[in-house]
Design an enzyme around this catalytic site. Structure first.
Site, short mmCIF file in Angstrom:
data_model
loop_
_atom_site.label_atom_id
_atom_site.label_comp_id
_atom_site.label_asym_id
_atom_site.label_seq_id
_atom_site.Cartn_x
_atom_site.Cartn_y
_atom_site.Cartn_z
N GLU A 21 0.80 -1.23 0.00
CA GLU A 21 0.00 0.00 0.00
C GLU A 21 0.84 1.28 0.00
O GLU A 21 0.64 2.17 0.83
CB GLU A 21 -0.97 -0.02 1.19
N GLU A 53 -6.14 -10.75 -1.41
CA GLU A 53 -6.94 -10.54 -0.20
C GLU A 53 -8.43 -10.49 -0.56
O GLU A 53 -9.16 -9.58 -0.16
CB GLU A 53 -6.53 -9.24 0.50
O1 G3I Z 1 -3.23 -7.78 18.66
C1 G3I Z 1 -4.25 -7.01 19.32
C2 G3I Z 1 -4.67 -7.72 20.55
O2 G3I Z 1 -3.59 -7.76 21.44
C3 G3I Z 1 -5.86 -6.97 21.15
O3 G3I Z 1 -6.36 -7.69 22.23
C4 G3I Z 1 -6.98 -6.81 20.11
C5 G3I Z 1 -8.14 -5.99 20.65
O4 G3I Z 1 -8.88 -5.42 19.61
O5 G3I Z 1 -6.45 -6.14 19.02
C6 G3I Z 1 -5.43 -6.88 18.39
O6 G3I Z 1 -4.97 -6.26 17.25
C7 G3I Z 1 -5.86 -6.22 16.16
C8 G3I Z 1 -5.27 -7.09 15.05
O7 G3I Z 1 -6.05 -6.95 13.89
C9 G3I Z 1 -5.22 -8.57 15.41
O8 G3I Z 1 -6.49 -9.06 15.65
C10 G3I Z 1 -5.99 -4.79 15.71
O9 G3I Z 1 -6.68 -4.05 16.70
C11 G3I Z 1 -6.72 -4.69 14.40
O10 G3I Z 1 -6.66 -3.36 13.92
C12 G3I Z 1 -6.05 -5.61 13.39
O11 G3I Z 1 -6.78 -5.53 12.21
C13 G3I Z 1 -6.13 -6.05 11.06
C14 G3I Z 1 -5.92 -4.95 10.03
O12 G3I Z 1 -5.31 -5.51 8.87
C15 G3I Z 1 -5.08 -3.82 10.58
O13 G3I Z 1 -3.80 -3.82 10.15
C16 G3I Z 1 -7.03 -7.12 10.47
O14 G3I Z 1 -7.14 -8.23 11.36
C17 G3I Z 1 -6.46 -7.60 9.13
O15 G3I Z 1 -7.41 -8.42 8.48
C18 G3I Z 1 -6.17 -6.40 8.23
O16 G3I Z 1 -5.57 -6.88 7.05
C19 G3I Z 1 -5.27 -5.89 6.05
C20 G3I Z 1 -4.05 -6.35 5.30
O17 G3I Z 1 -3.00 -6.61 6.20
C21 G3I Z 1 -3.61 -5.31 4.26
N1 G3I Z 1 -4.71 -4.99 3.35
C22 G3I Z 1 -5.97 -4.61 4.01
C23 G3I Z 1 -6.39 -5.69 5.00
C24 G3I Z 1 -7.71 -5.35 5.64
O18 G3I Z 1 -7.60 -4.18 6.41
#
Ligand code: G3I
Length: 384
Positions: free
Chosen positions: A169, A274
């Site tokens: 990205e 994705e």
């Molecule tokens: O790891 C913490 C955990 O310790 C905590 O308890 C929990 C509470 O909400 O949060 C956890 O982190 C979360 C993480 O996912 C793991 O579950 C984050 O808040 C959350 O923001 C994160 O979201 C991910 C997102 O990327 C953010 O980077 C999504 O699961 C994931 O599907 C998404 O994937 C991205 C690709 O990497 C790039 N392209 C877009 C795609 C969708 O956004």
């Protein structure tokens, strides 16, 4: 004729598969001596078919999703555990436990294991861009930090992770370079450097640039120019990941096809990295997967809490049929199609752009049962 299991399949004895969870359906068919059609069997010889998986799934604690992963997919991507924040949370601290488990799971089941992602503006801790006193790093220091990270992470899984999303990205929606800390501190050669470092760490790994909304003409044009520049400089780039976070109506099948052609014409392998289809009403004006673009909700934005109506299931199935018709048409240029999640219960789209909604973007429902969209995807392979 191949046997198929899915929402419309009815056993000769008259049982409807609708009443059975997905895994049980597979078991029932197998005990009758029939081999069920799976995604990976349907797409064998076409392209790899995969899913992004989370920690509960690769640790085999998710008893609904894990059997689906093992039976349906031949490639996996790590939804979060190999991003910078989770794997390298502090300057001298690497947290390889979950990532090791992810790679071991893929090897145990003979899957092609992918890596995601090395250089991104999101899920990268602030310390990465700062010196010990909290001041912004200068170019050489950040390049050295990037080099150390890539060498350590890619090097650890050398020969085991088949390909990496090296840069994720890097472009704005208008096709210009995103003003990320990477860009602002290092300059626009940060992308070339990341690919060179990844190639140095594992010369046989396949190396990808990954982004969303590349079907939009302005962003696609920017990405085509970027790819041409990198290839012209001899940067070791294998291909491109079109993320494929789709809505029901956009992008059109024609735009998808044009996009695959635009990148394959440059000699790049094209992957859908994705894939999902958001069925809920938009709560923002944008169509992108920019994770900073969150929005407020309300009941009108979450209309299918009790279940997805049949006509919407059919609309989703048709949408997947149209997309896979395009992918199959371009199969010679494509390495894999990877879904971003396994069942509707796990999808990030339940929390984006509005938290706490009930979305239905994937091929397996919350009970792990294949949806009509599953049959549509299997049938698209048969049309090849
Ligand atoms: O790891 C913490 C955990 O310790 C905590 O308890 C929990 C509470 O909400 O949060 C956890 O982190 C979360 C993480 O996912 C793991 O579950 C984050 O808040 C959350 O923001 C994160 O979201 C991910 C997102 O990327 C953010 O980077 C999504 O699961 C994931 O599907 C998404 O994937 C991205 C690709 O990497 C790039 N392209 C877009 C795609 C969708 O956004």
């Amino acid at each position: 004729m191949k046997m198929q299991y899915g929402s419309d399949f009815v056993f000769r004895q008259g049982w409807s598969v609708k009443k059975l969870p997905g895994l049980l359906a597979v078991v029932c068919l197998m005990t009758q001596g029939q081999t069920p059609v799976t995604l990976k069997s349907a797409y064998q010889g076409v392209f790899h078919i995969g899913a992004a998986i989370n920690q509960a799934q690769f640790e085999e604690r998710d008893q609904r999703a894990t059997p689906i992963i093992i039976s349906q997919f031949d490639t996996i991507s790590p939804e979060n555990v190999l991003k910078w924040g989770p794997v390298h949370p502090a300057k001298d601290t690497y947290n390889f436990g979950p990532a090791d488990g992810y790679v071991a799971f893929g090897e145990k089941y003979g899957m092609m294991v992918m890596g995601h992602c090395l250089v991104w503006h999101s899920q990268t801790p602030d310390w990465v861009f700062q010196d010990d006193s909290g001041k912004p790093l200068v170019r050489e220091a950040l390049l050295e930090r990037m080099h150390d990270h890539i060498k350590t992470v890619v090097g650890r899984y050398k020969g085991r992770i088949a390909g990496w999303d090296v840069v994720n990205e890097a472009l704005n929606d208008d096709g210009t370079m995103r003003q990320s800390p990477w860009f602002k501190i290092i300059g626009d050669d940060y992308i070339a450097k990341a690919f060179e470092f990844a190639h140095e760490a594992d010369p046989k790994a396949r190396l990808y640039y990954n982004d969303y909304s590349l079907e939009n003409p302005a962003k696609r044009k920017g990405a085509v120019e970027l790819m041409k520049k990198l290839k012209g400089q001899g940067v070791p780039i294998t291909g491109i990941g079109l993320q494929g976070h789709n809505k029901l109506e956009v992008p059109s099948a024609q735009a998808e096809s044009d996009t695959i052609e635009a990148f394959s014409a440059l000699g790049l392998e094209v992957n859908i990295s994705e894939l999902d289809v958001d069925v809920l009403p938009r709560t923002t004006n944008q169509n992108s997967a920019d994770i900073s673009a969150t929005a407020a909700g309300g009941a009108a934005s979450n209309p299918y809490v009790a279940g997805l109506p049949d006509e919407m299931q059919a609309t989703l199935a048709k949408r997947y049929a149209d997309l896979f018709a395009v992918f199959v048409k371009h199969r010679k240029d494509m390495g894999r199609v990877t879904f971003w999640g396994v069942t509707d219960a796990n999808s990030w789209l339940n929390n984006f752009p509005t938290r706490g909604r009930t979305n239905y973007p994937l091929l397996f429902d919350r009970q792990g049962k294949p949806k009509p969209a599953f049959d549509a995807v299997v049938n698209a392979a048969h049309a090849k």
